[in-house]
Design an enzyme around this catalytic site. Sequence first.
Site, PDB file in Angstrom:
ATOM      1  N   HIS A  10       0.761  -1.270   0.045  1.00  0.00           N
ATOM      2  CA  HIS A  10      -0.063   0.112  -0.079  1.00  0.00           C
ATOM      3  C   HIS A  10       0.791   1.078  -0.100  1.00  0.00           C
ATOM      4  O   HIS A  10       0.349   2.454   0.335  1.00  0.00           O
ATOM      5  CB  HIS A  10      -0.796  -0.086   1.322  1.00  0.00           C
ATOM      6  CG  HIS A  10      -1.811  -1.068   1.287  1.00  0.00           C
ATOM      7  ND1 HIS A  10      -2.261  -1.669   2.470  1.00  0.00           N
ATOM      8  CD2 HIS A  10      -2.452  -1.833   0.133  1.00  0.00           C
ATOM      9  CE1 HIS A  10      -3.276  -2.735   2.221  1.00  0.00           C
ATOM     10  NE2 HIS A  10      -3.233  -2.587   0.739  1.00  0.00           N
ATOM     11  N   HIS A  11       2.141   1.367  -0.346  1.00  0.00           N
ATOM     12  CA  HIS A  11       3.046   2.353  -0.295  1.00  0.00           C
ATOM     13  C   HIS A  11       2.543   3.331  -1.416  1.00  0.00           C
ATOM     14  O   HIS A  11       2.869   4.409  -1.248  1.00  0.00           O
ATOM     15  CB  HIS A  11       4.418   1.990  -0.439  1.00  0.00           C
ATOM     16  CG  HIS A  11       4.973   1.905  -1.890  1.00  0.00           C
ATOM     17  ND1 HIS A  11       4.320   0.593  -2.732  1.00  0.00           N
ATOM     18  CD2 HIS A  11       5.552   2.509  -2.773  1.00  0.00           C
ATOM     19  CE1 HIS A  11       4.992   0.511  -3.804  1.00  0.00           C
ATOM     20  NE2 HIS A  11       5.529   1.914  -3.817  1.00  0.00           N
ATOM     21  N   LYS A  63      -2.409  -2.731  -7.696  1.00  0.00           N
ATOM     22  CA  LYS A  63      -2.535  -2.968  -9.306  1.00  0.00           C
ATOM     23  C   LYS A  63      -2.087  -4.382  -9.523  1.00  0.00           C
ATOM     24  O   LYS A  63      -1.025  -4.663  -9.040  1.00  0.00           O
ATOM     25  CB  LYS A  63      -2.026  -1.837  -9.995  1.00  0.00           C
ATOM     26  CG  LYS A  63      -2.225  -1.948 -11.438  1.00  0.00           C
ATOM     27  CD  LYS A  63      -3.375  -1.207 -11.777  1.00  0.00           C
ATOM     28  CE  LYS A  63      -3.942  -1.609 -13.274  1.00  0.00           C
ATOM     29  NZ  LYS A  63      -4.657  -2.882 -13.425  1.00  0.00           N
ATOM     30  N   LYS A  77       7.563  -4.583 -10.111  1.00  0.00           N
ATOM     31  CA  LYS A  77       7.445  -4.029 -11.292  1.00  0.00           C
ATOM     32  C   LYS A  77       7.070  -2.720 -11.510  1.00  0.00           C
ATOM     33  O   LYS A  77       7.475  -1.813 -12.259  1.00  0.00           O
ATOM     34  CB  LYS A  77       6.374  -4.927 -12.014  1.00  0.00           C
ATOM     35  CG  LYS A  77       6.287  -4.923 -13.453  1.00  0.00           C
ATOM     36  CD  LYS A  77       4.814  -5.995 -13.825  1.00  0.00           C
ATOM     37  CE  LYS A  77       5.184  -7.376 -13.481  1.00  0.00           C
ATOM     38  NZ  LYS A  77       4.064  -8.267 -14.336  1.00  0.00           N
ATOM     39  N   LYS A  79      -2.526  -8.937  -6.750  1.00  0.00           N
ATOM     40  CA  LYS A  79      -2.949 -10.054  -7.792  1.00  0.00           C
ATOM     41  C   LYS A  79      -4.098 -10.558  -7.119  1.00  0.00           C
ATOM     42  O   LYS A  79      -4.378 -10.764  -6.054  1.00  0.00           O
ATOM     43  CB  LYS A  79      -1.488 -10.932  -7.834  1.00  0.00           C
ATOM     44  CG  LYS A  79      -1.619 -11.884  -9.308  1.00  0.00           C
ATOM     45  CD  LYS A  79      -1.121 -11.028 -10.349  1.00  0.00           C
ATOM     46  CE  LYS A  79      -0.742 -11.764 -11.548  1.00  0.00           C
ATOM     47  NZ  LYS A  79       0.080 -10.691 -12.440  1.00  0.00           N
ATOM     48  N   SER A 136      -1.719  -0.236 -18.598  1.00  0.00           N
ATOM     49  CA  SER A 136      -2.875  -0.086 -17.765  1.00  0.00           C
ATOM     50  C   SER A 136      -2.877   1.093 -17.239  1.00  0.00           C
ATOM     51  O   SER A 136      -4.067   1.825 -16.866  1.00  0.00           O
ATOM     52  CB  SER A 136      -2.700  -1.274 -16.717  1.00  0.00           C
ATOM     53  OG  SER A 136      -3.285  -2.499 -17.440  1.00  0.00           O
TER      54      SER A 136
HETATM   55  N1  GLU Z   1      -1.153  -9.254 -15.417  1.00  0.00           N
HETATM   56  C1  GLU Z   1      -0.271  -8.284 -15.975  1.00  0.00           C
HETATM   57  C2  GLU Z   1       0.844  -8.249 -15.137  1.00  0.00           C
HETATM   58  O1  GLU Z   1       1.125  -9.442 -14.660  1.00  0.00           O
HETATM   59  C3  GLU Z   1      -0.857  -6.745 -16.018  1.00  0.00           C
HETATM   60  C4  GLU Z   1      -1.292  -6.217 -14.815  1.00  0.00           C
HETATM   61  C5  GLU Z   1      -2.007  -4.989 -14.796  1.00  0.00           C
HETATM   62  O2  GLU Z   1      -2.263  -4.496 -15.796  1.00  0.00           O
HETATM   63  O3  GLU Z   1      -2.462  -4.552 -13.779  1.00  0.00           O
HETATM   64  O4  GLU Z   1       1.644  -7.479 -15.206  1.00  0.00           O
END
Ligand code: GLU
Length: 470
Positions: free
Chosen positions: A63-64, A69, A93, A105, A361
Amino acid sequence: MNPEYSFFDAVCKSFDKAAKYTQFDEGILEQIKQCNSVLRMHFPVKIGEKVEVIKAYRVQHSHHKLPCKGGIRFSDMVNLDEVMALSALMTYKCAIVNVPFGGAKGGISIDPKKYSAYDLERITRRYTSELIKKKFIGPGEDVPAPDYGTGEREMSWILDTYIAMHPGEVEALGCVTGKPVTQGGVKGRREATGLGVFFGIREVCNNKDVMDRLGLSTGIKGKKVIVQGLGNVGYHSAKFFQEGGAIIVGLAEYEGSIYCETGLDVEAVFQHRKKTGSILNFPGATNFAKNTDALEAPCDILIPAALENVINDTNANKIQAKIVGEAANGPLTPDADEILTQKGILVVPDMYLNAGGVTVSYFEWLKNLSHVSYGRLERRFMENQNANIVSQIETMTGNKVTDEQRKLLVHGPDEIDLVRSGLEDTMIKATNEILECWKNNPSIPDMRTAAFVVAINKVGNSYLELGIFP
Ligand code: GLU
């Protein structure tokens, strides 16, 4: 493979290896590493005449920065350990590519091939309701996206369920990304991960120091590439490599793999598979008995673009590629990673190389919040400006450009142009930041560790800036 193997532990192991090269105290490192919130659910869905209890998860690793996402996968291999690991990778990432989100996730433990579209829709909608109940979805809280086994269709079910339960919420479109363009999606999202993989590897190949170390010439042209997996990521990566001048010598899918020294046409193979139901027996190519055989064939660049752990201690020693680009999440086990590094193979790590999806995204989310598509305000203005410049030059030189040249020179940027150039810039910057970090600290053993160092520094600094720690 070891049945006790934990994917999350493997991510933590890589984290710990890299943490030694940073200056943060233990508490901060521990806070970065752990999953902040975990939601595990069981809910009933009536399938035919029977009630089925569906097992599903959503993990918010960090939550930083908010929202969190990350994609949602549908697979009968989904389990909590995997979702935790993948959510952690999302945090790192996003940090590496400067996308201001925390990692998350989700997963539903089903084999989507065993359900009708009608049943999948009800499972997806029920899952979304569970997320809403627990405040695990929302444009400012947590924003899902496609992942293995899901796509635009599932995202539009999620959106519709969210909107129905949040009437009047002006930012509701930003509750999920990877939507169809007609439902608030952005052009270029579908191929984004594959294109990002290509931009990332191209930048690595443009780096003379790195190429000299590997005994390769610089540039992507003429490099021999094998891609494992012809799903969304693999298919698009392979296509962009081919368009960029690389030679696709091998392709692999569930049913087997094929090899052709002089190069395969990706689209033709794709169509052949669609028609015959198999990648095998493509004219001019050699069949391999096993799908994993292609991984071991000679090439310069190997792109595993399917699921995790495909390169493990049983085959790592046989890999002949000079560069392995992790388009999938976690395609190498930690053992395999070490074996490849010892063999002098450059492993370009997943959490940065496949960041194209989340980067675009982010562009989609910004578009949803601003309620305007990219290029809408400036495209015509730019075209008029460019047309004026061209006609001034024509008057001054007395020469006329051809219609073809005029089209090229005058063209104002539309959504796809802006999305792609934003992605290109992001991947180039991220690659160079990681390579720079590695170069400045030669005791860092590999590129994955360098990428982790970059990520930990960014997340750690952001915690310090938040002032959570004295
Ligand atoms: N599922 C993709 C990933 O592992 C996209 C995640 C996204 O767009 O939030 O990076």
